[in-house]
Design an enzyme around this catalytic site. Structure first.
Site, PDB file in Angstrom:
ATOM      1  N   HIS A 191       0.823  -1.227   0.000  1.00  0.00           N
ATOM      2  CA  HIS A 191       0.000   0.000   0.000  1.00  0.00           C
ATOM      3  C   HIS A 191       0.849   1.267   0.000  1.00  0.00           C
ATOM      4  CE1 HIS A 191      -3.747  -2.268   1.783  1.00  0.00           C
ATOM      5  NE2 HIS A 191      -3.635  -2.422   0.479  1.00  0.00           N
TER       6      HIS A 191
ATOM      7  N   CYS B 249       0.899  16.345 -11.736  1.00  0.00           N
ATOM      8  CA  CYS B 249       2.086  16.272 -12.609  1.00  0.00           C
ATOM      9  C   CYS B 249       2.990  15.084 -12.247  1.00  0.00           C
ATOM     10  CB  CYS B 249       2.871  17.580 -12.568  1.00  0.00           C
ATOM     11  SG  CYS B 249       3.801  17.818 -11.043  1.00  0.00           S
TER      12      CYS B 249
ATOM     13  N   CYS C  58       4.186  22.700  -8.857  1.00  0.00           N
ATOM     14  CA  CYS C  58       3.180  23.120  -9.847  1.00  0.00           C
ATOM     15  C   CYS C  58       2.001  23.825  -9.177  1.00  0.00           C
ATOM     16  CB  CYS C  58       2.700  21.920 -10.678  1.00  0.00           C
ATOM     17  SG  CYS C  58       1.522  20.847  -9.825  1.00  0.00           S
TER      18      CYS C  58
ATOM     19  N   GLY D  88      -1.393  -9.764  12.193  1.00  0.00           N
ATOM     20  CA  GLY D  88      -2.000  -8.469  12.505  1.00  0.00           C
ATOM     21  C   GLY D  88      -2.798  -7.832  11.395  1.00  0.00           C
TER      22      GLY D  88
ATOM     23  N   ASN E 167      -2.524 -13.408  15.608  1.00  0.00           N
ATOM     24  CA  ASN E 167      -3.475 -12.309  15.841  1.00  0.00           C
ATOM     25  C   ASN E 167      -4.168 -12.592  17.179  1.00  0.00           C
ATOM     26  OD1 ASN E 167      -5.809 -10.518  15.635  1.00  0.00           O
ATOM     27  ND2 ASN E 167      -5.390 -10.429  13.435  1.00  0.00           N
TER      28      ASN E 167
ATOM     29  N   GLU F 184      -7.060 -11.877  17.932  1.00  0.00           N
ATOM     30  CA  GLU F 184      -8.477 -12.153  17.646  1.00  0.00           C
ATOM     31  C   GLU F 184      -8.599 -13.073  16.444  1.00  0.00           C
ATOM     32  OE1 GLU F 184     -10.731 -10.855  19.590  1.00  0.00           O
ATOM     33  OE2 GLU F 184      -9.325  -9.549  20.669  1.00  0.00           O
TER      34      GLU F 184
HETATM   35  P1  OAD Z   1      -7.170  -3.685  10.635  1.00  0.00           P
HETATM   36  O1  OAD Z   1      -7.289  -2.519  11.558  1.00  0.00           O
HETATM   37  O2  OAD Z   1      -8.325  -4.004   9.775  1.00  0.00           O
HETATM   38  O3  OAD Z   1      -6.836  -5.002  11.475  1.00  0.00           O
HETATM   39  C1  OAD Z   1      -5.828  -5.022  12.451  1.00  0.00           C
HETATM   40  C2  OAD Z   1      -5.717  -6.438  12.991  1.00  0.00           C
HETATM   41  O4  OAD Z   1      -4.634  -6.459  13.919  1.00  0.00           O
HETATM   42  C3  OAD Z   1      -6.957  -6.941  13.748  1.00  0.00           C
HETATM   43  O5  OAD Z   1      -7.313  -8.220  13.253  1.00  0.00           O
HETATM   44  C4  OAD Z   1      -6.479  -7.018  15.209  1.00  0.00           C
HETATM   45  O6  OAD Z   1      -7.082  -8.088  15.914  1.00  0.00           O
HETATM   46  C5  OAD Z   1      -4.999  -7.257  15.026  1.00  0.00           C
HETATM   47  N1  OAD Z   1      -4.132  -6.838  16.158  1.00  0.00           N
HETATM   48  C6  OAD Z   1      -4.348  -5.856  17.068  1.00  0.00           C
HETATM   49  N2  OAD Z   1      -3.329  -5.785  17.936  1.00  0.00           N
HETATM   50  C7  OAD Z   1      -2.425  -6.737  17.561  1.00  0.00           C
HETATM   51  C8  OAD Z   1      -1.149  -7.160  18.051  1.00  0.00           C
HETATM   52  N3  OAD Z   1      -0.564  -6.593  19.112  1.00  0.00           N
HETATM   53  N4  OAD Z   1      -0.523  -8.169  17.396  1.00  0.00           N
HETATM   54  C9  OAD Z   1      -1.103  -8.770  16.319  1.00  0.00           C
HETATM   55  N5  OAD Z   1      -2.284  -8.409  15.819  1.00  0.00           N
HETATM   56  C10 OAD Z   1      -2.946  -7.405  16.420  1.00  0.00           C
HETATM   57  O7  OAD Z   1      -5.823  -3.427   9.795  1.00  0.00           O
HETATM   58  P2  OAD Z   1      -5.389  -4.091   8.400  1.00  0.00           P
HETATM   59  O8  OAD Z   1      -5.930  -5.465   8.266  1.00  0.00           O
HETATM   60  O9  OAD Z   1      -3.925  -3.892   8.275  1.00  0.00           O
HETATM   61  O10 OAD Z   1      -5.633   0.169   3.689  1.00  0.00           O
HETATM   62  O11 OAD Z   1      -6.118  -3.154   7.386  1.00  0.00           O
HETATM   63  C11 OAD Z   1      -5.917  -3.373   6.018  1.00  0.00           C
HETATM   64  C12 OAD Z   1      -6.031  -2.094   5.267  1.00  0.00           C
HETATM   65  O12 OAD Z   1      -7.246  -1.435   5.633  1.00  0.00           O
HETATM   66  C13 OAD Z   1      -4.974  -1.064   5.584  1.00  0.00           C
HETATM   67  O13 OAD Z   1      -3.755  -1.296   4.914  1.00  0.00           O
HETATM   68  C14 OAD Z   1      -5.610   0.193   5.132  1.00  0.00           C
HETATM   69  C15 OAD Z   1      -6.990  -0.013   5.714  1.00  0.00           C
HETATM   70  O14 OAD Z   1      -8.028   0.616   5.079  1.00  0.00           O
HETATM   71  C16 OAD Z   1      -5.819   1.290   2.992  1.00  0.00           C
HETATM   72  O15 OAD Z   1      -5.948   2.365   3.532  1.00  0.00           O
HETATM   73  C17 OAD Z   1      -5.851   1.066   1.509  1.00  0.00           C
END
Ligand code: OAD
Length: 252
Positions: A123, A134, A154, A191, A217, A219
């Site tokens: 990402h 530009c 620009c 995560g 994870n 959860e």
């Molecule tokens: P999320 O916020 O959707 O999920 C975070 C995950 O991390 C959850 O499943 C939690 O249970 C877990 N978590 C929390 N604390 C943790 C820890 N200490 N160790 C391990 N896991 C833990 O985040 P992403 O899945 O990364 O994209 O989100 C994906 C994308 O959604 C991001 O890259 C972003 C967002 O919209 C864009 O903006 C395009």
């Protein structure tokens, strides 16, 4: 390998040590212990900023100053964060040849800061700004100060070179990530809630081509009962410390 094994940490450690060709997919959860909020859940960014108003390319083009309220917070928080034990654990596993690459959805640069060398930024990264008119690029530190809205030469407002909803994944990152997923022996997913496409397809690609899928994870997620062969429930730093120790025990 099954989730019901007597010591799943030891089983995963053995698998990683034997196959020595693991690829890791990370999401926001790995950086939570560095003080960076994740996206979903009560403490997440999307509870504070509605993603349809703050995280789409359309929103940025319509109201870049408004979207920069959220982006500024992200740049500040990520800029002040340091890698935690989980980032460092993955770098150590790469150093010893157990992990081959990290594919990350995160834009905070913490894997590289921890010493990981092969990092595929799915990402993008907040370190760079790009002009959507530009296409000129700048290091973020050259154009952004806290509270400012950075501008291109620009005259247009710059966007961080990260993927907003409605934007494609950088093609090289997508190619490389899919190639890593197709050819790894173990895919370790850390995560991520696995709710965002196409990143959430990576574990499925790996699984279909024969890799074992390990999820770390605290959860359960959409992957837990569908794609993951084993779910190690706990914070990334804690689980990685246990895995590192167990891999060392396996190798001696
Ligand atoms: P999320 O916020 O959707 O999920 C975070 C995950 O991390 C959850 O499943 C939690 O249970 C877990 N978590 C929390 N604390 C943790 C820890 N200490 N160790 C391990 N896991 C833990 O985040 P992403 O899945 O990364 O994209 O989100 C994906 C994308 O959604 C991001 O890259 C972003 C967002 O919209 C864009 O903006 C395009």
């Amino acid at each position: 390998m099954g989730a019901g094994g007597s010591d799943p940490i030891r089983e995963v450690a053995r698998l990683l040590a034997e196959r020595r060709n693991a690829v890791v997919l990370t999401g926001a959860g790995i950086s939570v212990e560095s003080g960076i909020p994740s996206f979903r859940g009560a403490q997440g960014m999307w509870a504070k900023y509605d993603p349809t108003e703050y995280a789409t390319l359309h929103a940025f083009m319509q109201s870049p100053r408004k979207v920069w309220e959220m982006l500024s917070e992200m740049v500040s928080v990520c800029g002040g964060a340091a890698p935690n034990a989980a980032h460092k654990g993955l770098a150590a596993l790469e150093e010893t040849g157990v992990v081959r690459a990290v594919i990350t959805q995160n834009v905070d640069g913490l894997h590289q800061a921890a010493g990981s060398r092969r990092v595929i930024e799915y990402h993008g990264n907040l370190d760079e700004l790009i002009c959507v008119y530009c296409w000129k690029r700048y290091p973020t530190r050259d154009r952004w100060t806290p509270g400012s809205v950075p501008q291109c030469d620009c005259g247009e407002i710059l966007k961080p070179n990260v993927v907003l909803f409605g934007e494609p994944i950088p093609w090289l990152a997508q190619e490389q990530a899919e190639e890593e997923a197709r050819s790894c022996g173990v895919l370790v997913v850390i995560g991520t809630s696995a709710q965002v496409s196409p990143a959430c397809d990576i574990p499925r690609i790996a699984k279909e081509l024969g890799a074992a899928v390990v999820e770390i994870n605290p959860e359960p997620t959409l992957l837990t009962r569908t794609v993951a062969d084993v779910h190690l429930a706990g914070p990334a730093s804690e689980i990685l410390a246990l895995l590192l120790q167990s891999i060392r025990d396996e190798e001696h």
